[in-house]
Design a protein around this motif. Structure first.
Motif, mmCIF file in Angstrom:
data_model
loop_
_atom_site.group_PDB
_atom_site.id
_atom_site.type_symbol
_atom_site.label_atom_id
_atom_site.label_comp_id
_atom_site.label_asym_id
_atom_site.label_seq_id
_atom_site.Cartn_x
_atom_site.Cartn_y
_atom_site.Cartn_z
ATOM 1 N N GLY A 49 -7.084 7.182 -2.341
ATOM 2 C CA GLY A 49 -6.662 6.670 -3.637
ATOM 3 C C GLY A 49 -5.717 5.490 -3.499
ATOM 4 O O GLY A 49 -5.802 4.520 -4.245
ATOM 5 N N GLY A 50 -4.810 5.563 -2.536
ATOM 6 C CA GLY A 50 -3.879 4.455 -2.300
ATOM 7 C C GLY A 50 -4.583 3.213 -1.794
ATOM 8 O O GLY A 50 -4.265 2.091 -2.207
ATOM 9 N N ILE A 51 -5.551 3.399 -0.900
ATOM 10 C CA ILE A 51 -6.327 2.259 -0.399
ATOM 11 C C ILE A 51 -7.119 1.634 -1.549
ATOM 12 O O ILE A 51 -7.180 0.410 -1.689
ATOM 13 N N ALA A 52 -7.705 2.472 -2.398
ATOM 14 C CA ALA A 52 -8.471 1.973 -3.542
ATOM 15 C C ALA A 52 -7.574 1.211 -4.523
ATOM 16 O O ALA A 52 -7.963 0.158 -5.030
ATOM 17 N N GLU A 53 -6.375 1.719 -4.781
ATOM 18 C CA GLU A 53 -5.444 1.020 -5.672
ATOM 19 C C GLU A 53 -5.029 -0.318 -5.074
ATOM 20 O O GLU A 53 -4.913 -1.313 -5.781
ATOM 21 N N PHE A 54 -4.812 -0.358 -3.769
ATOM 22 C CA PHE A 54 -4.401 -1.592 -3.100
ATOM 23 C C PHE A 54 -5.475 -2.671 -3.220
ATOM 24 O O PHE A 54 -5.179 -3.824 -3.488
ATOM 25 N N PHE A 55 -6.739 -2.288 -3.019
ATOM 26 C CA PHE A 55 -7.837 -3.246 -3.076
ATOM 27 C C PHE A 55 -8.469 -3.342 -4.465
ATOM 28 O O PHE A 55 -9.412 -4.102 -4.664
ATOM 29 N N MET A 110 0.842 -1.185 0.000
ATOM 30 C CA MET A 110 0.000 0.000 0.000
ATOM 31 C C MET A 110 0.884 1.244 0.000
ATOM 32 O O MET A 110 1.810 1.365 0.791
ATOM 33 N N TYR A 111 0.600 2.130 -0.932
ATOM 34 C CA TYR A 111 1.307 3.398 -1.046
ATOM 35 C C TYR A 111 0.289 4.516 -1.176
ATOM 36 O O TYR A 111 -0.847 4.289 -1.589
ATOM 37 N N LEU A 112 0.700 5.720 -0.870
ATOM 38 C CA LEU A 112 -0.125 6.885 -1.169
ATOM 39 C C LEU A 112 -0.206 7.014 -2.681
ATOM 40 O O LEU A 112 0.784 6.840 -3.380
ATOM 41 N N LYS A 145 -6.885 13.575 -3.701
ATOM 42 C CA LYS A 145 -7.572 14.849 -3.492
ATOM 43 C C LYS A 145 -6.823 15.671 -2.449
ATOM 44 O O LYS A 145 -6.666 16.860 -2.608
ATOM 45 N N ILE A 146 -6.387 15.027 -1.373
ATOM 46 C CA ILE A 146 -5.638 15.731 -0.331
ATOM 47 C C ILE A 146 -4.218 15.174 -0.263
ATOM 48 O O ILE A 146 -3.273 15.824 -0.664
ATOM 49 N N SER A 147 -4.080 13.956 0.237
ATOM 50 C CA SER A 147 -2.734 13.388 0.343
ATOM 51 C C SER A 147 -2.595 12.038 -0.354
ATOM 52 O O SER A 147 -1.504 11.490 -0.392
ATOM 53 N N GLY A 148 -3.667 11.476 -0.878
ATOM 54 C CA GLY A 148 -3.592 10.218 -1.602
ATOM 55 C C GLY A 148 -3.928 8.996 -0.775
ATOM 56 O O GLY A 148 -3.731 7.876 -1.233
ATOM 57 N N VAL A 149 -4.444 9.174 0.438
ATOM 58 C CA VAL A 149 -4.753 8.035 1.308
ATOM 59 C C VAL A 149 -5.868 7.181 0.705
ATOM 60 O O VAL A 149 -5.702 5.972 0.519
#
Length: 73
Positions: A26-32, A12-14, A20-24
């Motif tokens: 978006g990173g969770i969505a990319e991971f899953f 998992m990465y940002l 939108k803000i820091s990528g949290v």
């Protein structure tokens, strides 16, 4: 004795591309491998049901803990 090592394909990465803000979220969505809008909606809804403050703290902690993707130079 054979030593077995299990490596995760994904870490998992940002997100650098879907943020939108820091990528949290978006990173969770990319991971899953799901739509980041669903993660953002779930985060907002859960934050509203917990009066907002714990969701904000969790977001800040996640932004500090989840690493940025390093480019191989």
């Amino acid at each position: 004795m054979v030593e077995r090592r299990i490596y995760m394909k994904n870490k998992m990465y940002l997100s650098e591309t879907d943020k939108k803000i820091s990528g949290v979220c978006g990173g969770i969505a990319e991971f899953f491998d799901i739509d980041s809008t669903l993660i953002r909606l779930a985060w907002v809804i859960l934050s509203l049901f917990t009066t907002g403050f714990p969701g904000l703290i969790a977001y800040i902690i996640a932004a500090l803990i989840i690493p940025k993707r390093q480019e191989n130079v």
